[in-house]
Design an enzyme around this catalytic site. Structure first.
Site, short mmCIF file in Angstrom:
data_model
loop_
_atom_site.label_atom_id
_atom_site.label_comp_id
_atom_site.label_asym_id
_atom_site.label_seq_id
_atom_site.Cartn_x
_atom_site.Cartn_y
_atom_site.Cartn_z
N THR A 133 31.60 -23.13 -71.87
CA THR A 133 32.99 -23.24 -71.43
C THR A 133 33.12 -22.42 -70.14
OG1 THR A 133 35.31 -22.93 -72.13
CG2 THR A 133 33.75 -21.22 -72.80
N GLU A 134 34.09 -22.76 -69.31
CA GLU A 134 34.40 -22.00 -68.08
C GLU A 134 33.26 -22.00 -67.07
OE1 GLU A 134 37.41 -19.57 -67.50
OE2 GLU A 134 38.14 -21.25 -68.67
N LYS B 230 33.50 -27.44 -65.35
CA LYS B 230 33.58 -28.88 -65.65
C LYS B 230 34.81 -29.50 -65.01
CE LYS B 230 33.59 -28.45 -70.11
NZ LYS B 230 33.51 -26.97 -70.19
N THR B 231 35.95 -28.80 -65.10
CA THR B 231 37.17 -29.35 -64.52
C THR B 231 37.07 -29.42 -63.00
OG1 THR B 231 38.46 -28.52 -66.37
CG2 THR B 231 39.68 -29.07 -64.38
N LYS C 86 40.53 -36.18 -70.93
CA LYS C 86 40.21 -34.93 -71.63
C LYS C 86 40.50 -35.24 -73.09
CE LYS C 86 39.45 -30.35 -71.87
NZ LYS C 86 38.29 -29.60 -71.33
N SER D 180 42.12 -27.71 -76.03
CA SER D 180 42.68 -26.53 -76.70
C SER D 180 42.99 -25.53 -75.58
CB SER D 180 41.69 -25.97 -77.72
OG SER D 180 40.44 -25.69 -77.12
N ASP E 203 43.67 -28.47 -67.44
CA ASP E 203 42.59 -29.41 -67.08
C ASP E 203 43.17 -30.80 -66.81
OD1 ASP E 203 41.10 -27.24 -67.87
OD2 ASP E 203 39.64 -28.39 -69.01
N GLU F 5 35.87 -35.50 -69.66
CA GLU F 5 35.50 -34.08 -69.68
C GLU F 5 35.54 -33.52 -71.09
OE1 GLU F 5 37.76 -31.21 -67.26
OE2 GLU F 5 36.89 -29.63 -68.52
N GLY G 270 34.25 -27.05 -73.80
CA GLY G 270 33.09 -26.21 -74.06
C GLY G 270 31.80 -26.91 -73.66
N ARG H 225 28.40 -22.95 -58.12
CA ARG H 225 28.21 -21.52 -57.81
C ARG H 225 29.45 -20.74 -58.24
NH1 ARG H 225 23.64 -20.65 -54.40
NH2 ARG H 225 22.80 -22.61 -53.64
N PRO I 254 29.92 -25.08 -53.73
CA PRO I 254 29.96 -23.68 -53.28
C PRO I 254 31.07 -22.90 -53.99
CG PRO I 254 30.29 -25.24 -51.44
CD PRO I 254 30.40 -26.01 -52.71
N1 LIG Z 1 32.83 -23.24 -57.39
C1 LIG Z 1 33.75 -22.41 -57.85
N2 LIG Z 1 34.24 -21.43 -57.04
C2 LIG Z 1 35.18 -20.57 -57.48
N3 LIG Z 1 35.73 -20.61 -58.70
C3 LIG Z 1 35.30 -21.59 -59.53
C4 LIG Z 1 34.30 -22.53 -59.17
N4 LIG Z 1 34.09 -23.35 -60.21
C5 LIG Z 1 34.92 -22.96 -61.19
N5 LIG Z 1 35.65 -21.90 -60.79
C6 LIG Z 1 36.68 -21.21 -61.57
O1 LIG Z 1 36.11 -20.87 -62.83
C7 LIG Z 1 37.04 -21.08 -63.86
C8 LIG Z 1 36.47 -22.08 -64.87
O2 LIG Z 1 36.34 -23.35 -64.23
P1 LIG Z 1 36.74 -24.67 -65.02
O3 LIG Z 1 38.13 -24.56 -65.55
O4 LIG Z 1 36.45 -25.83 -64.12
O5 LIG Z 1 35.71 -24.59 -66.23
P2 LIG Z 1 35.51 -25.62 -67.45
O6 LIG Z 1 34.05 -25.71 -67.66
O7 LIG Z 1 36.24 -26.86 -67.16
O8 LIG Z 1 36.16 -24.85 -68.69
P3 LIG Z 1 36.70 -25.47 -70.11
O9 LIG Z 1 35.54 -25.45 -71.05
O10 LIG Z 1 37.79 -24.52 -70.49
O11 LIG Z 1 37.19 -26.86 -69.85
C9 LIG Z 1 38.35 -21.57 -63.19
O12 LIG Z 1 39.19 -20.46 -62.97
C10 LIG Z 1 37.85 -22.11 -61.87
O13 LIG Z 1 38.82 -22.09 -60.85
C1 LIG Z 2 39.64 -22.87 -74.86
C2 LIG Z 2 38.43 -23.12 -73.97
N1 LIG Z 2 38.80 -23.00 -72.60
C3 LIG Z 2 37.81 -24.47 -74.24
N2 LIG Z 2 38.80 -25.48 -74.02
C4 LIG Z 2 37.21 -24.58 -75.64
C5 LIG Z 2 35.84 -23.97 -75.74
C6 LIG Z 2 35.21 -24.20 -77.09
C7 LIG Z 2 33.89 -23.51 -77.26
C8 LIG Z 2 33.35 -23.66 -78.63
C9 LIG Z 2 32.01 -22.95 -78.79
O1 LIG Z 2 31.00 -23.47 -78.32
O2 LIG Z 2 31.96 -21.86 -79.34
MG LIG Z 3 37.84 -27.73 -68.16
#
Ligand SMILES: Nc1ncnc2c1ncn2[C@@H]1O[C@H](COP(=O)(O)OP(=O)(O)OP(=O)(O)O)[C@@H](O)[C@H]1O
Ligand SMILES: C[C@H](N)[C@H](N)CCCCCC(=O)O
Ligand SMILES: [Mg+2]
Length: 237
Positions: free
Chosen positions: A13-14, A17-18, A39, A43, A56, A117, A120, A178, A206
């Site tokens: 997660t984080e 992906k978004t 999506k 959650s 997202d 998308e 996690g 990155r 980047p």
């Molecule tokens: N290339 C980047 N440069 C700077 N910040 C970034 C970059 N990629 C992602 N981030 C930041 O990292 C955080 C997580 O990114 P993002 O929300 O896209 O993750 P995710 O994988 O979609 O998470 P989730 O599992 O919650 O859907 C966000 O605050 C986003 O702005």
């Molecule tokens: C709330 C968070 N940003 C994501 N939407 C959900 C991440 C679930 C992770 C589950 C796990 O692998 O433990």
């Molecule tokens: Mg996301």
């Protein structure tokens, strides 16, 4: 004709992906394609004007170029930022793969490309029975893996790729994001992954504060044209 669909997963997660989904939507839209995102389960939502809002889904909307009903684009939304299987259980709701597949089919009628998308990483659970991998299999969607470049990502990326392969789904490509501007030896990590991940590197994102609003600079890879995928010997820049 139904959209070409891709399941966007990540090393965790984080990891971006978004960000990657939004950037890829814009890149494909610029190529003249009708693009939509889904999506399936969100959650971590908040109440706004009496409805659950998810960041997202809102971000996807800024990058799509077709109008889609919210209930198809995001069929399940839960308030707490926790694993979807727990959020669904607390809400007394069972996430249905049949319903998600139905929504994806409907969305697919409105676009040329549909990016789905996950929440996690690849094995994040949707219920006691199902996880993201089961959903991707059910949707028969080739997978795009977003690797958040930070210490530990090599292990997470290779484990994810192995699990995607074990699920019998093609890894259409991967994206190096990155997320950590201070990562030591980031380029060496990326080079190692290029030799070990058996799929094209679609793009490098980047580090940028406004990354979610940018357009992906795609490598010379054909995701949608049917031509063979190729990774250039020399990355752009
Ligand atoms: N290339 C980047 N440069 C700077 N910040 C970034 C970059 N990629 C992602 N981030 C930041 O990292 C955080 C997580 O990114 P993002 O929300 O896209 O993750 P995710 O994988 O979609 O998470 P989730 O599992 O919650 O859907 C966000 O605050 C986003 O702005
Ligand atoms: C709330 C968070 N940003 C994501 N939407 C959900 C991440 C679930 C992770 C589950 C796990 O692998 O433990
Ligand atoms: Mg996301």
């Amino acid at each position: 004709m139904a959209a070409q669909r891709f399941f966007i997963t990540g090393t965790d997660t984080e990891v971006g992906k978004t960000v990657a989904t939004c950037q890829l939507l814009r890149a494909l839209a610029r190529d003249g394609l009708r693009v939509a995102a889904m999506k399936p389960v969100a959650s971590g939502c908040e109440w706004r004007g009496g409805v659950l809002w998810n960041s997202d889904v809102a971000a996807h909307r800024t990058a799509m170029n077709v109008s889609v009903p919210e209930d198809w684009a995001n069929p399940y939304r839960f308030e707490p930022p926790i694993s979807p299987h727990l959020a669904a259980r607390e809400a007394g709701i069972t996430v249905s793969l049949d319903h998600l597949s139905d929504c994806a089919d409907r969305l697919g009628e409105l676009a040329d490309v549909l990016l789905i998308e996950g929440a996690g990483g690849w094995l994040a659970p949707l219920s006691e029975q199902h996880n993201m991998a089961d959903l991707a299999q059910r949707l028969a969607a080739p997978v795009i893996l977003v690797v958040g470049l930070r210490l530990g990502c090599i292990n997470h990326a290779l484990l994810s790729a192995a699990a995607i392969h074990a699920a019998g789904l093609p890894l259409a490509g991967w994206i190096a994001n990155r997320v950590d501007p201070h990562m030591a030896r980031a380029d060496d990590n990326l080079a190692y992954l290029r030799t070990k991940l058996n799929a094209p590197l679609l793009a490098e994102i980047p580090y940028a504060a406004d990354a979610v609003h940018q357009v992906m600079l795609l490598n010379a890879v054909s995701l949608t044209g049917g031509a063979a995928c190729t990774t250039p010997d020399t990355p752009p820049n």
